[in-house]
Design a protein around this motif. Structure first.
Motif, short mmCIF file in Angstrom:
data_model
loop_
_atom_site.label_atom_id
_atom_site.label_comp_id
_atom_site.label_asym_id
_atom_site.label_seq_id
_atom_site.Cartn_x
_atom_site.Cartn_y
_atom_site.Cartn_z
N SER A 164 56.11 68.32 42.50
CA SER A 164 56.02 69.56 42.12
C SER A 164 56.97 69.54 40.75
O SER A 164 56.98 70.65 39.81
N ILE A 205 49.59 71.71 44.06
CA ILE A 205 50.58 71.02 43.35
C ILE A 205 49.77 70.49 42.14
O ILE A 205 48.92 70.26 42.15
N ASN A 237 49.33 67.88 39.20
CA ASN A 237 49.44 66.64 39.06
C ASN A 237 49.25 66.12 37.46
O ASN A 237 48.27 66.60 36.92
N GLU A 254 45.63 69.03 44.88
CA GLU A 254 46.43 69.10 43.79
C GLU A 254 45.33 69.54 42.69
O GLU A 254 44.07 69.58 42.80
#
Length: 373
Positions: free
Chosen positions: A44, A266, A268, A352
């Motif tokens: 994160s 998340i 990336n 992600e």
């Protein structure tokens, strides 16, 4: 590769579909030699620009107050940890085309996700491959844990045509290399396309005035070759990268997922590089497909960025005038021409994402790459 002719006089929204399916390799990834404990950065920490940001030319106070010029770094406890995370390429995204001999400024945004406070005794230093005229080191501004820092270095593009790369590292006051995400390097990768001095394009980022907030956009000059051309008729694409729209899009997607009882995606950094590369390509070459002007695909771009994915998909959208981050998510959510756009937003298979956005000649292009390691 499909294309759609653009009519500048019309208020046109270019509709795109979704299709399923960076880090350059270096022999021997540099070992992290930091003797203090190195904190493993959480994924994160790669979310773009959600914490306070400063520039390498100014000092900052703790996150609870505004940046103050001349703030001295406090003494760090002996057991603090030095660790950083890459957030974004503020200027010169990977594979930017630059004329040989061009003077340019490379700026990275990094996050201090350790427990030590950085200061002028911490440096950005050249590590390997080409030097590109880089100084021995660049001191870091005072940056507290949890804060972002924009760090820049002035470089000169080599005169030989082809791909060129320079690698840099962050060092603590004793000269030991800090960990940056899952690597130790910050790199710049450019393609030198021409060496004619008359065609030189200066690619720089103008730093904000002292005490002012960093600009939300960066303009990059890129020499582009029309798809299918021989390269003899290169043009200049002065596209802009708007970090505010990137953040808006990420927030809108994750808010929508939360409303549907789904875990947030998340962000990336490698996926973000892949997404931004395609957004730049689309805006400069007026593409309306997931296939790039170099025949790249979502999967190949993710792989080229150094991300190993078990599955990949992509949403793209372009319009004049550009949509906001919230509006582009709404557009994907209600798109009836390709249901894959909405399926990706609420997918349980992907965990992600990386988001890219580029603006040029009144058009804005969004790219979201969805992936599962």
């Amino acid at each position: 590769m499909n294309k759609i002719l653009f009519t500048a006089a019309a208020l046109t929204i270019l509709l795109f579909s979704a299709c399923s399916g960076g880090a350059p390799a270096e022999t021997g990834t540099p070992a992290v030699t930091e003797t203090q404990a190195v904190a493993t950065p959480a994924a994160s920490t790669e979310v773009p620009a959600v914490t306070e940001t400063t520039t390498a030319a100014a000092s900052v106070t703790p996150p609870t107050s505004a940046p103050t010029e001349g703030t001295a770094a406090p003494t760090n406890p002996p057991d603090c940890t030095n660790s950083a995370a890459f957030v974004a390429d503020i200027t010169i995204p990977d594979e930017t085309n630059v004329a040989g001999g061009t003077l340019f400024t490379k700026t990275w945004r990094i996050n201090n996700n350790g427990t030590c406070v950085w200061g002028p005794t911490y440096t950005l230093s050249h590590y390997s491959e080409e030097r590109m005229g880089a100084p021995d080191s660049v001191p870091l501004a005072v940056t507290y844990p949890g804060q972002n820092l924009d760090v820049s270095v002035n470089l000169t593009a080599p005169t030989g045509t082809g791909k060129h790369q320079a690698n840099f590292v962050l060092k603590n006051p004793t000269g030991l290399i800090m960990n940056v995400g899952d690597d130790s390097r910050l790199w710049v990768v450019i393609n030198v396309t021409v060496t004619n001095a008359a065609s030189t394009v200066t690619v720089t980022r103008t730093p904000p005035a002292a005490g002012s907030a960093p600009a939300s956009t960066s303009t990059v000059a890129v020499s582009t070759v029309p798809a299918g051309g021989s390269g003899s008729n290169t043009t200049t694409c002065l596209f802009s990268i708007d970090r505010t729209k990137l953040t808006e899009t990420i927030d809108a997607i994750n808010a929508y997922r939360a409303q549907n009882g789904l875990p947030i995606f998340i962000v990336n950094a490698k996926l973000a590089r892949a997404a931004q590369k395609h957004a730049n390509d689309m805006v400069c070459n007026k593409l309306t497909t997931h296939t790039g002007s170099d025949q790249s695909t979502p999967q190949s771009r993710v792989t080229d960025a150094g991300y190993t994915a078990s599955s990949v998909s992509e949403n793209v959208q372009g319009s004049k005038p550009p949509l906001s981050g919230q509006d582009v998510v709404n557009w994907w959510n209600t798109d009836t021409t390709d249901l894959k756009n909405k399926e990706n937003l609420v997918s349980r298979n992907f965990t992600e994402i990386g988001v890219g956005y580029s603006f040029f000649e009144e058009y804005g292009y969004y790219v979201i790459v969805f992936a599962q390691p």
